[in-house]
Scaffold this motif. Structure first.
Motif, short mmCIF file in Angstrom:
data_model
loop_
_atom_site.label_atom_id
_atom_site.label_comp_id
_atom_site.label_asym_id
_atom_site.label_seq_id
_atom_site.Cartn_x
_atom_site.Cartn_y
_atom_site.Cartn_z
N UNK A 38 -1.76 3.61 67.49
CA UNK A 38 -2.06 3.08 66.15
C UNK A 38 -1.50 4.01 65.07
N UNK A 39 -0.30 4.55 65.30
CA UNK A 39 0.36 5.41 64.33
C UNK A 39 1.74 4.82 63.99
N UNK A 40 2.28 5.31 62.90
CA UNK A 40 3.60 4.78 62.47
C UNK A 40 4.44 5.93 61.92
N UNK A 41 5.71 5.97 62.33
CA UNK A 41 6.60 7.01 61.84
C UNK A 41 6.98 6.73 60.38
N UNK A 42 7.25 7.78 59.59
CA UNK A 42 7.63 7.57 58.18
C UNK A 42 9.08 7.07 58.02
N UNK A 43 9.76 6.80 59.14
CA UNK A 43 11.16 6.28 59.08
C UNK A 43 11.33 5.33 60.24
N UNK A 44 12.20 4.32 60.02
CA UNK A 44 12.38 3.29 61.02
C UNK A 44 13.75 3.36 61.71
N UNK A 45 14.67 4.13 61.08
CA UNK A 45 16.01 4.25 61.66
C UNK A 45 16.57 5.62 61.32
N UNK A 46 17.74 5.89 61.81
CA UNK A 46 18.33 7.22 61.62
C UNK A 46 18.70 7.47 60.18
N UNK A 47 19.13 6.41 59.49
CA UNK A 47 19.53 6.55 58.08
C UNK A 47 18.31 6.99 57.25
N UNK A 48 17.17 6.35 57.49
CA UNK A 48 15.96 6.75 56.76
C UNK A 48 15.54 8.18 57.13
N UNK A 49 15.74 8.53 58.38
CA UNK A 49 15.40 9.89 58.82
C UNK A 49 16.30 10.91 58.13
N UNK A 50 17.59 10.56 58.04
CA UNK A 50 18.55 11.49 57.42
C UNK A 50 18.23 11.64 55.94
N UNK A 51 17.89 10.51 55.32
CA UNK A 51 17.55 10.53 53.90
C UNK A 51 16.29 11.36 53.68
N UNK A 52 15.30 11.23 54.58
CA UNK A 52 14.05 11.99 54.46
C UNK A 52 14.30 13.50 54.59
N UNK A 53 15.18 13.86 55.47
CA UNK A 53 15.45 15.27 55.70
C UNK A 53 16.19 15.89 54.53
N UNK A 54 17.03 15.08 53.82
CA UNK A 54 17.78 15.59 52.69
C UNK A 54 16.99 15.54 51.38
N UNK A 55 15.89 14.86 51.35
CA UNK A 55 15.09 14.69 50.15
C UNK A 55 14.33 15.97 49.85
N UNK A 56 14.07 16.18 48.54
CA UNK A 56 13.27 17.32 48.11
C UNK A 56 11.75 17.02 48.22
N UNK A 57 11.43 15.83 48.57
CA UNK A 57 10.03 15.41 48.65
C UNK A 57 9.36 16.02 49.89
N UNK A 58 8.15 16.54 49.69
CA UNK A 58 7.44 17.14 50.83
C UNK A 58 6.86 16.02 51.70
N UNK A 59 6.70 16.30 52.97
CA UNK A 59 6.18 15.30 53.91
C UNK A 59 5.37 16.00 55.01
N UNK A 60 4.56 15.24 55.68
CA UNK A 60 3.73 15.73 56.79
C UNK A 60 4.19 15.08 58.08
N UNK A 61 4.29 15.88 59.12
CA UNK A 61 4.61 15.29 60.42
C UNK A 61 3.35 14.75 61.05
#
Length: 477
Positions: free
Chosen positions: A454-477
């Motif tokens: 019952x969990x969901x990843x903050x990205x659905x594809x590699x492009x979203x993952x790449x964008x998340x990693x390059x963003x200055x926005x903080x996130x929680x794993x």
């Protein structure tokens, strides 16, 4: 309350046994005096009766005197010098109080008042109490007065005899009833001597039982009344009873305590004297010191009360059996521990009371546990009933528990089998994605695994993952 009364009977009986031991000792001494009378009749059976009757006269007077002392609870004791192995001593009878000699007596029993008067009027009997047959007393007084008036050479001796002449052996308020010449003469016959001896033994034993019983009754009434007073007073304070009812109950319990104390002691003294008759005085004294008669008497009295209650329909057979069992066990335990306590604490009464109290407590625990009993106690029966109820519930629940466990195990096995299949397939897909360098495939497999929790990843594809990693926005794993 029954248990309290039972323990009170035992402890009160032991205390009273010590309290009345002096009465019993006096009774034993009278038994000895009575036996001495029989022995004298046997010893002088070949001597002319008019000669041996003098010794019988002395012994009869001491026997009667000591019996009166027993009745009046006096420590005075009379004994003939002949019974002490001094048949030719100037003193015929000695009255003592403990080891102290109180009075010396010269006794003469002749076949005529004149001879008795002359025999008593000897210089060597200076200031001794003079004793003659009671049926000759008046005539002896008359003769002595006549001889004194005539001014004979023995006038001074006659005056002293007259001054000290008594109709019976006496000192203070203790006195024999007097003995006639014929009584002394009859007592030389062995059969008559034995009859007199047995009669005084019986009367002395009865007197001991009654006087000891009265003292025991007072002790029993005090103990039971005191306990009842506290219990009833507490009920009055709590408002459960009024003062009149509490007072009446205390009075009734005190009366019961008196009756129980009297009966227990009378019976224990009866056992003591019976054992003296059948087993001998020394063995009887040993049994008495062990408090065995008290334990037996308490058991008999309490058992009798329970049987009477059963016959009246006040209790059922089951309760009768339980009460008798309790009485037998606590009485036996109190007896043995009382003897042990007296050995461990060599203080008169204290050791026996402490030991008997401990013994009663232990006996009560043994009875309540059901380890030793004529039948199961109420506590044991209730425990067994609860055990049977619990056992029945458990026997009924076991099959249901086993069925539910089997169903649960089946569901768990099915559930984990499905999950294992999902995990295996997901991890395989992730391994293949890594081997084939397919990040999209890896992310899809990872998303599928998260969905199972019952969990969901903050990205659905590699492009979203790449964008998340390059963003200055903080996130929680």
């Amino acid at each position: 309350m029954d248990n309290i009364n039972s323990s009170t009977s035992i402890l009160g009986g032991i205390y009273t046994q010590h309290l009345t031991q002096d009465i019993t000792e006096r009774t034993y001494r009278i038994f000895g005096d009575a036996d001495q009378l029989s022995q004298f009749a046997s010893k002088w059976k070949n001597v002319a009766a008019d000669k041996s009757q003098g010794h019988m006269f002395e012994q009869l007077e001491t026997l009667k005197f000591n019996f009166d002392a027993l009745k009046k609870d006096s420590d005075l004791y009379a004994r003939t010098t002949a019974s002490m192995g001094l048949p030719i001593d100037p003193v015929d009878i000695i009255i003592s109080n403990g080891k102290e000699t109180i009075r010396e007596i010269q006794a003469k029993s002749c076949n005529s008042a004149a001879r008795s008067a002359f025999a008593l009027s000897q210089k060597k009997y200076d200031e001794m109490l003079r004793l003659a047959p009671s049926d000759q007393h008046s005539k002896i007084e008359e003769l002595l007065k006549q001889r004194i008036e005539k001014g004979t050479l023995k006038a001074e001796d006659y005056e002293q005899t007259l001054r000290n002449l008594k109709k019976s052996l006496q000192h203070d308020n203790i006195a024999s009833e007097g003995t006639t010449y014929q009584e002394a003469l009859d007592a030389t016959n062995q059969e008559q001597a034995d009859k007199i001896a047995n009669n005084y033994k019986f009367k002395s034993a009865i007197t001991d039982m009654h006087k000891s019983g009265l003292k025991a009754g007072i002790v029993g009434a005090s103990l039971t009344g005191g306990i009842s007073f506290l219990a009833e007073g507490y009920s009055v304070i709590k408002g459960e009873k009024d003062f009149a009812e509490a007072t009446l109950n205390t009075a009734i319990n005190s009366a019961k305590g008196f009756a129980t104390g009297y009966t227990v002691t009378v019976m224990s003294k009866g056992i003591t004297h019976s054992s003296s008759y059948f087993l001998g005085e020394q063995l009887a004294k040993s049994i008495t010191r062990s408090s065995a008669p008290v334990a037996i008497a308490v058991g008999v009295v309490n058992t009798s009360k329970y049987i009477v209650s059963y016959l009246k329909g006040e209790i059922e057979l089951e309760e009768l059996t339980e009460n008798i069992s309790h009485t037998a066990i606590t009485g036996t335990s109190s007896f043995y521990y009382g003897a042990l306590g007296q050995l461990a604490i060599p203080i008169p009464v204290v050791g026996a009371l402490v030991g008997a109290g401990v013994g009663y407590f232990i006996g009560n625990m043994i009875h309540q546990s059901g380890l030793v009993a004529l039948g199961d106690s109420a506590v044991v029966k209730a425990s067994k009933e609860r055990r049977n109820q619990i056992r029945a519930i458990c026997l009924e629940a076991i099959p249901q528990i086993q069925k539910n466990r089997a169903e649960l195990q089946s569901l768990l096995d099915k559930h984990f089998a499905e999950r294992k299949h999902i995990f295996d397939s997901t991890f395989l897909a992730m391994d293949l994605a890594v081997d084939n360098a397919e990040p999209e495939q890896y992310i899809n497999a990872l998303n599928s695994l998260n969905e199972r929790f019952d969990c969901e990843l903050p990205f659905q594809n590699f492009a979203e993952f790449d964008q998340l990693m390059q963003s200055d926005q903080s996130f929680d794993f």
